[in-house]
Scaffold this motif. Structure first.
Motif, PDB file in Angstrom:
ATOM      1  N   GLN A  26       0.762  -1.400   0.016  1.00 41.60           N
ATOM      2  CA  GLN A  26      -0.018   0.234  -0.074  1.00 41.60           C
ATOM      3  C   GLN A  26       0.692   1.099   0.084  1.00 41.60           C
ATOM      4  OE1 GLN A  26      -2.134  -0.586   3.444  1.00 41.60           O
ATOM      5  NE2 GLN A  26      -3.459  -2.445   2.693  1.00 41.60           N
ATOM      6  N   LEU A  27       2.098   1.253  -0.006  1.00 39.75           N
ATOM      7  CA  LEU A  27       3.206   2.186   0.082  1.00 39.75           C
ATOM      8  C   LEU A  27       3.719   2.449  -1.147  1.00 39.75           C
ATOM      9  CD1 LEU A  27       4.245   1.425   3.729  1.00 39.75           C
ATOM     10  CD2 LEU A  27       2.645   3.118   2.866  1.00 39.75           C
ATOM     11  N   PRO A  28       4.516   3.377  -1.725  1.00 37.61           N
ATOM     12  CA  PRO A  28       5.356   3.723  -2.677  1.00 37.61           C
ATOM     13  C   PRO A  28       6.610   2.711  -2.463  1.00 37.61           C
ATOM     14  CG  PRO A  28       4.968   5.781  -1.717  1.00 37.61           C
ATOM     15  CD  PRO A  28       4.366   4.803  -0.794  1.00 37.61           C
ATOM     16  N   SER A  29       7.118   2.333  -3.805  1.00 42.36           N
ATOM     17  CA  SER A  29       8.213   1.229  -3.923  1.00 42.36           C
ATOM     18  C   SER A  29       9.493   1.653  -3.272  1.00 42.36           C
ATOM     19  CB  SER A  29       7.979   0.756  -5.191  1.00 42.36           C
ATOM     20  OG  SER A  29       8.648   1.780  -6.003  1.00 42.36           O
ATOM     21  N   ASN A  30       9.685   3.000  -3.382  1.00 42.52           N
ATOM     22  CA  ASN A  30      10.730   3.295  -2.704  1.00 42.52           C
ATOM     23  C   ASN A  30      10.801   3.743  -1.232  1.00 42.52           C
ATOM     24  OD1 ASN A  30       9.236   5.699  -3.254  1.00 42.52           O
ATOM     25  ND2 ASN A  30      11.076   6.699  -4.355  1.00 42.52           N
ATOM     26  N   TRP A  75      11.460  23.539  -2.830  1.00 42.37           N
ATOM     27  CA  TRP A  75      11.257  22.234  -3.567  1.00 42.37           C
ATOM     28  C   TRP A  75       9.631  22.026  -3.615  1.00 42.37           C
ATOM     29  CZ3 TRP A  75      14.452  19.202  -6.298  1.00 42.37           C
ATOM     30  CH2 TRP A  75      15.676  19.304  -6.013  1.00 42.37           C
ATOM     31  N   ALA A  76       8.976  22.418  -2.668  1.00 44.69           N
ATOM     32  CA  ALA A  76       7.436  22.315  -2.762  1.00 44.69           C
ATOM     33  C   ALA A  76       7.036  22.956  -3.878  1.00 44.69           C
ATOM     34  CB  ALA A  76       6.792  22.535  -1.510  1.00 44.69           C
ATOM     35  N   ALA A  77       7.543  24.097  -3.991  1.00 48.85           N
ATOM     36  CA  ALA A  77       7.042  25.270  -5.083  1.00 48.85           C
ATOM     37  C   ALA A  77       7.246  24.597  -6.381  1.00 48.85           C
ATOM     38  CB  ALA A  77       7.753  26.695  -4.959  1.00 48.85           C
ATOM     39  N   ALA A  78       8.323  23.896  -6.337  1.00 49.27           N
ATOM     40  CA  ALA A  78       8.877  23.414  -7.720  1.00 49.27           C
ATOM     41  C   ALA A  78       8.232  22.014  -8.314  1.00 49.27           C
ATOM     42  CB  ALA A  78      10.461  22.941  -7.566  1.00 49.27           C
ATOM     43  N   GLY A  79       7.420  21.438  -7.092  1.00 49.94           N
ATOM     44  CA  GLY A  79       6.616  20.524  -7.313  1.00 49.94           C
ATOM     45  C   GLY A  79       7.502  19.086  -8.021  1.00 49.94           C
ATOM     46  N   GLU A  80       8.688  18.974  -7.769  1.00 44.15           N
ATOM     47  CA  GLU A  80       9.458  17.942  -8.136  1.00 44.15           C
ATOM     48  C   GLU A  80       9.824  16.968  -6.920  1.00 44.15           C
ATOM     49  OE1 GLU A  80      13.108  19.043 -10.073  1.00 44.15           O
ATOM     50  OE2 GLU A  80      12.070  20.817 -10.871  1.00 44.15           O
ATOM     51  N   LEU A  81       9.809  15.530  -7.235  1.00 42.08           N
ATOM     52  CA  LEU A  81      10.376  14.639  -6.432  1.00 42.08           C
ATOM     53  C   LEU A  81      11.966  14.971  -5.820  1.00 42.08           C
ATOM     54  CD1 LEU A  81       9.325  11.984  -4.807  1.00 42.08           C
ATOM     55  CD2 LEU A  81      10.417  10.863  -6.644  1.00 42.08           C
ATOM     56  N   PHE A  82      12.189  15.156  -4.827  1.00 38.46           N
ATOM     57  CA  PHE A  82      13.432  15.300  -4.285  1.00 38.46           C
ATOM     58  C   PHE A  82      13.917  14.322  -3.015  1.00 38.46           C
ATOM     59  CE2 PHE A  82      10.975  17.626  -1.335  1.00 38.46           C
ATOM     60  CZ  PHE A  82      11.568  17.822  -0.348  1.00 38.46           C
TER      61      PHE A  82
END
Length: 164
Positions: free
Chosen positions: A20-24, A138-145
């Motif tokens: 139920q969780l992301p693979s990473n 990072w939140a404003a960029a909307g990218e995974l980090f």
């Protein structure tokens, strides 16, 4: 104890929760998610992951942690020493046991008293504000980090500020 299979132990529970969780996602989230899936477990429960790992005693309350570490100093997980000693050169507070641990813990206790730590909060907040600013970018960029290097830097900044 979560539902236990006679051959697979808690592997079915682990698989269900992890599916139920992301693979990473990091495995450290597993005990918390098992508790959320089975809230009747209470603050201390056992997880059997044989043959992939040794059994785990999961402690989710301050009282339970006190019982395992202070009231009754239980032996530490052997892998803790294998992991920490190459970094610390051993012995250290995370791998010491019994009397040796109690002696050194008593020496360091004043540095961790709540009254002393409260005097350090204003300085810590300076570093936390920088950390929050980075997270906002990072939140404003909307990218995974990766949070790891940012969190490590925050820890090092606070430790450096407090220790120096």
């Amino acid at each position: 104890m979560p539902p236990h299979h006679p051959l697979l132990g808690h592997l079915l529970v682990v698989a269900k929760v992890m599916s139920q969780l992301p693979s990473n996602v990091h495995a450290h989230i597993l005990p918390h998610r098992i508790l959320k899936a089975y809230p009747s477990l209470g603050p201390i429960f056992y997880v059997d992951t044989w043959p992939f790992g040794p059994p785990m005693l999961v402690v989710t309350s301050a009282d339970g942690a006190n019982q395992c570490t202070v009231a009754h100093s239980l032996p530490k997980f052997p892998a803790m020493r294998q992991y920490m000693e190459p970094m610390t050169g051993g012995p250290d507070l995370t791998t010491m046991e019994g009397r040796e641990w109690k002696l050194w813990r008593a020496i360091f206790n004043p540095g961790f008293s709540s009254s002393h730590l409260m005097t350090l909060v204003p300085e810590m907040l300076k570093d936390i504000n920088v950390f929050c600013g980075i997270l906002e970018q990072w939140a404003a960029a909307g990218e995974l980090f990766s949070l790891d290097p940012i969190a490590v830097n925050l820890n090092l900044d606070i430790i450096g500020r407090v220790a120096l």
